[in-house]
Design an enzyme around this catalytic site. Structure first.
Site, PDB file in Angstrom:
ATOM      1  N   SER A  52     -25.214  58.585  -0.513  1.00 47.12           N
ATOM      2  CA  SER A  52     -26.368  57.871  -1.049  1.00 47.12           C
ATOM      3  C   SER A  52     -26.190  56.366  -0.928  1.00 47.12           C
ATOM      4  CB  SER A  52     -26.606  58.251  -2.513  1.00 47.12           C
ATOM      5  OG  SER A  52     -25.755  57.483  -3.332  1.00 47.12           O
ATOM      6  N   LYS A  53     -27.317  55.687  -0.947  1.00 47.09           N
ATOM      7  CA  LYS A  53     -27.301  54.235  -0.831  1.00 47.09           C
ATOM      8  C   LYS A  53     -26.480  53.628  -1.956  1.00 47.09           C
ATOM      9  CE  LYS A  53     -31.987  54.470   0.843  1.00 47.09           C
ATOM     10  NZ  LYS A  53     -33.376  54.123   0.641  1.00 47.09           N
TER      11      LYS A  53
END
Ligand code: GLU
Length: 476
Positions: free
Chosen positions: A246-247
């Site tokens: 995930s970012k």
């Protein structure tokens, strides 16, 4: 047969990391493989989450990766517009149909009232379901209250093109929100309408939507629509631990990889391999091969792990597969400033030597700088070298002088230098790990270089002797 139409439907809420764009790649591959259409649609019904510049960024990412779309927000198409916020009238028509057929109702409750129902369910150890609290006489839907689906709870059995046969009971079906009080539809409703109106045949999306599918199936029924084929993609897992990439955990923007000099071919190959293989051990696939061989039934069901080292290995393999003159064109803007005044022939020769070890183009300055300028003598290269630090400066200086004498007579062809370097091993009685490391450090002031003889040949005699002399002065 119906034309295959797939879509990529991102929300403009930020950049795309490799996991995020995988859905786009798979949808694109399926469309290209079947002479179908690949569609870009912006799902911007959650206006609060919109990030400025995200739309352009998403389109750039697709363009840079070579995932061209046939219809989309910026190019239009037969079902334009391709931006949900511009399709509100369409959703209203379908929402009105639901109201008219008694399959949707205005939600009369305040937040506190809903909370009270939730607390009650928890106290009774029951799952909270909106449908247990349908109002007897709902207010007229004026668009200022949320509109809720009046679901028809029942079991479902369906086949997901990746996950296989799935089934659920009626307990997972609930009255979800169709239209929000701000006049926008929810994703849950809007995507069903858009996919139907845009004649999408295959929906590919992330695993986070899987639990909602029975509710979608219930809505398709209420609207009299046939659901498209659904293909649920397994998570892309972060490099370490048991977490989704995930970012928030530092997953990088695909455009950053492009900027760092990862080739689009590599990225397509790599991203395809996150959860897909053709059933053989093959790892390197051209895009033509991916288009020909991709199939949903070879997408794995469990999470695929992101591995940056593997991405670098793969890019290196792609780099070595390029003809030198083509590589030169691609790396044109990556040369260090110090290379500005050198001829393109010289740069081409440098590139020919570093091609072997290059993993991404942004490494070029570091790997090549010493070909263009004399780097200052760095004593740490010797003191930090496992093999060399065992010796006294006096010993090192002696070998360097012997080497200087030997190569001073060379014609500086790589072949002659190779012979002389090998002869030096005999005259000094040292291992290559010692002697060649020493000569490499002296002539490049770098811990690593391409083949020593080739490197020295390209640097030329004067430069090599001068550099050996500078190193000797430091050792003396
Ligand atoms: N807008 C959704 C998202 O960005 C897309 C899900 C879908 O492909 O239907 O996650």
């Amino acid at each position: 047969m119906k034309q295959i139409r797939t879509r990529f439907a991102p929300s403009p809420t930020g950049f795309l990391h490799v996991g995020g764009i995988r859905t786009a790649l798979f949808a694109w591959l399926l469309a290209r493989q079947n002479n179908g259409a690949f569609i870009l649609r912006f799902e911007d019904t959650d206006q609060k989450r919109e990030v400025a510049g995200a739309r352009k960024h998403l389109m750039d990412s697709l363009h840079q990766l070579g995932l061209d779309y046939d219809e989309g927000p910026d190019i239009g198409g037969p079902f334009a517009p391709y931006t949900q916020s511009q399709r509100l009238a369409n959703y209203k028509i379908w929402a009105d149909k639901l109201v008219a057929s008694g399959r949707a109702y205005a939600d009369p409750y305040s937040i506190d009232e809903v909370q009270a129902y939730r607390d009650e369910a928890r106290a009774n150890k029951q799952a909270f379901l909106y449908r247990n609290h349908r109002p007897e006489t709902p207010p007229i839907w004026d668009g200022l209250r949320p509109l809720r689906f009046k679901s028809d709870p029942k079991p479902y059995a369906w086949t997901d093109a990746v996950m296989g046969d799935l089934q659920t009971g009626p307990e997972v079906i609930d009255d979800f929100i169709v239209m929000k009080s701000d006049g926008y539809p929810t994703y849950n409703f809007a995507h069903i309408i858009d996919d139907a109106e845009m004649e999408i045949t295959h929906i590919m999306r992330g695993q986070e939507f899987l639990a909602s599918v029975p509710n979608y199936l219930n809505m398709y029924e209420a609207l009299g629509l046939t659901p498209p084929i659904m293909a649920t993609m397994p998570h892309v897992m972060a490099e370490n631990g048991n977490k989704k990439l995930s970012k928030r955990d530092g997953a990088k923007d695909v455009l950053d990889y492009i900027r760092d000099g990862f080739m689009p071919e590599t990225l397509r190959n790599f991203i395809a391999s996150l959860g897909w293989n053709d059933g053989t051990e093959q790892e390197i696939f051209t895009t033509e091969e991916l288009v020909a061989k991709f199939s949903l039934d070879h997408v794995q069901r469990s999470g695929a792990r992101f591995d940056e080292k593997r991405l670098e290995w793969m890019n290196g393999t792609w780099i070595r597969g390029l003809p030198l003159d083509e590589l030169a064109v691609r790396v044109a803007k990556y040369w260090p400033d110090e290379a500005a005044s050198t001829s393109s022939e010289y740069k081409l020769s440098v590139l020919g030597l570093i091609q072997e070890r290059l993993k991404f183009f942004n490494e070029i300055p570091e790997l090549s700088r010493f070909f263009f300028i004399d780097l200052p003598v760095n004593p740490e290269l010797i003191s930090g070298n496992k093999q060399l630090k065992k010796f006294t400066s006096y010993e090192l200086l002696g070998w360097l002088q012997t080497a200087r004498n030997e190569i001073a007579d060379s014609n500086f062809s790589a072949a002659d230098l190779t012979d002389r370097l090998n002869r030096l091993l005999e005259t000094t009685g040292q291992k290559p790990g010692v002697l060649f490391s020493l000569i490499r450090i002296a002539t490049t002031q770098s811990p690593a270089s391409p083949g020593l003889a080739e490197t020295m040949a390209l640097l030329g005699k004067d430069r090599c002797l001068e550099r050996i002399d500078s190193q000797s002065t430091h050792l003396a």
